[in-house]
Design a protein around this motif. Sequence first.
Motif, short mmCIF file in Angstrom:
data_model
loop_
_atom_site.label_atom_id
_atom_site.label_comp_id
_atom_site.label_asym_id
_atom_site.label_seq_id
_atom_site.Cartn_x
_atom_site.Cartn_y
_atom_site.Cartn_z
N ASP A 102 0.85 -1.19 0.00
CA ASP A 102 0.00 0.00 0.00
C ASP A 102 0.89 1.24 0.00
O ASP A 102 1.33 1.71 1.06
CB ASP A 102 -0.91 -0.03 1.22
CG ASP A 102 -2.02 1.00 1.16
OD1 ASP A 102 -1.94 1.90 0.29
OD2 ASP A 102 -2.94 0.92 1.98
N GLY B 289 -4.26 12.19 5.60
CA GLY B 289 -4.66 10.79 5.68
C GLY B 289 -6.08 10.57 5.18
O GLY B 289 -6.34 9.63 4.42
N HIS C 155 -3.37 -0.19 10.78
CA HIS C 155 -4.19 0.10 9.60
C HIS C 155 -4.83 -1.17 9.05
O HIS C 155 -6.04 -1.23 8.82
CB HIS C 155 -3.32 0.76 8.53
CG HIS C 155 -3.99 0.90 7.21
ND1 HIS C 155 -3.97 -0.09 6.26
CD2 HIS C 155 -4.72 1.91 6.68
CE1 HIS C 155 -4.64 0.30 5.20
NE2 HIS C 155 -5.11 1.51 5.42
N LEU D 23 -0.47 4.31 1.89
CA LEU D 23 -0.26 4.21 3.33
C LEU D 23 1.16 4.62 3.70
O LEU D 23 1.36 5.33 4.69
CB LEU D 23 -0.55 2.78 3.81
CG LEU D 23 -0.32 2.49 5.28
CD1 LEU D 23 -1.19 3.38 6.16
CD2 LEU D 23 -0.57 1.03 5.58
N GLY E 129 -6.94 8.61 1.68
CA GLY E 129 -7.83 7.46 1.74
C GLY E 129 -9.07 7.64 0.88
O GLY E 129 -9.54 6.70 0.24
N VAL F 172 1.28 8.34 3.67
CA VAL F 172 0.65 8.93 4.86
C VAL F 172 1.56 8.80 6.08
O VAL F 172 1.68 9.74 6.88
CB VAL F 172 -0.74 8.29 5.11
CG1 VAL F 172 -1.32 8.72 6.45
CG2 VAL F 172 -1.70 8.64 3.99
N LYS G 28 -6.82 5.42 7.05
CA LYS G 28 -5.67 6.30 6.80
C LYS G 28 -5.75 7.57 7.65
O LYS G 28 -4.72 8.15 8.00
CB LYS G 28 -5.54 6.59 5.32
CG LYS G 28 -4.98 5.36 4.62
CD LYS G 28 -4.82 5.51 3.16
CE LYS G 28 -4.23 4.28 2.53
NZ LYS G 28 -4.86 3.03 2.85
N SER H 156 -11.00 3.10 3.51
CA SER H 156 -9.60 3.53 3.41
C SER H 156 -9.43 4.93 4.00
O SER H 156 -8.41 5.23 4.63
CB SER H 156 -9.12 3.52 1.97
OG SER H 156 -8.99 2.21 1.50
#
Length: 165
Positions: free
Chosen positions: A32, A54, A109, A35, A58, A38, A76, A72
């Motif tokens: 990801d 975030g 997460h 991710l 997402g 972030v 996030k 998401s």
Amino acid sequence: MQFVKYIFIFLVALFIEKNLISFIAINDITPDLILIFVIIFSLRENRPESTIVGFAAGLVQDAFTTTFFGLSALTKTIVGFWGCFFHQPRRQYTLVYYMGTSLLLVLTHDLIYQIIYRLGGQVTLLKLLFYHALPRSVYTLFAAAVIYLIFGNWLWKYKRTADRL
């Protein structure tokens, strides 16, 4: 100017994740990259900005999916908020610190994401952890380590501002 750089990095990560990452998929498991973006953002910036980034990251990622819109964005947002607890201003992050922080945030997460995504199913917590959350977390951590080793000096370069001159 700083946010233009972040937007560019986000768009590159999004392009790679949506178009090229499938070439390195293992059993449909991919890292990801959004991710990782972030996490890096939350380690560099303040809590309000990280939480908003975030959520926005997402939400953009959710726009490309057809199932469970908003999940998401939620996970996030949590990572962006919690990642700031590990923020160390004016310090360069070591690989051990960065990977330890990333491990905690990526597992958080993926566990939250998988628990909500699989609500109502007949999946035990251990099966959820070992078959769904952990494989993607490990692959994402591997990608985060590669990104750190390639771009580490550039990512953690000390930010100069007018009050610090």
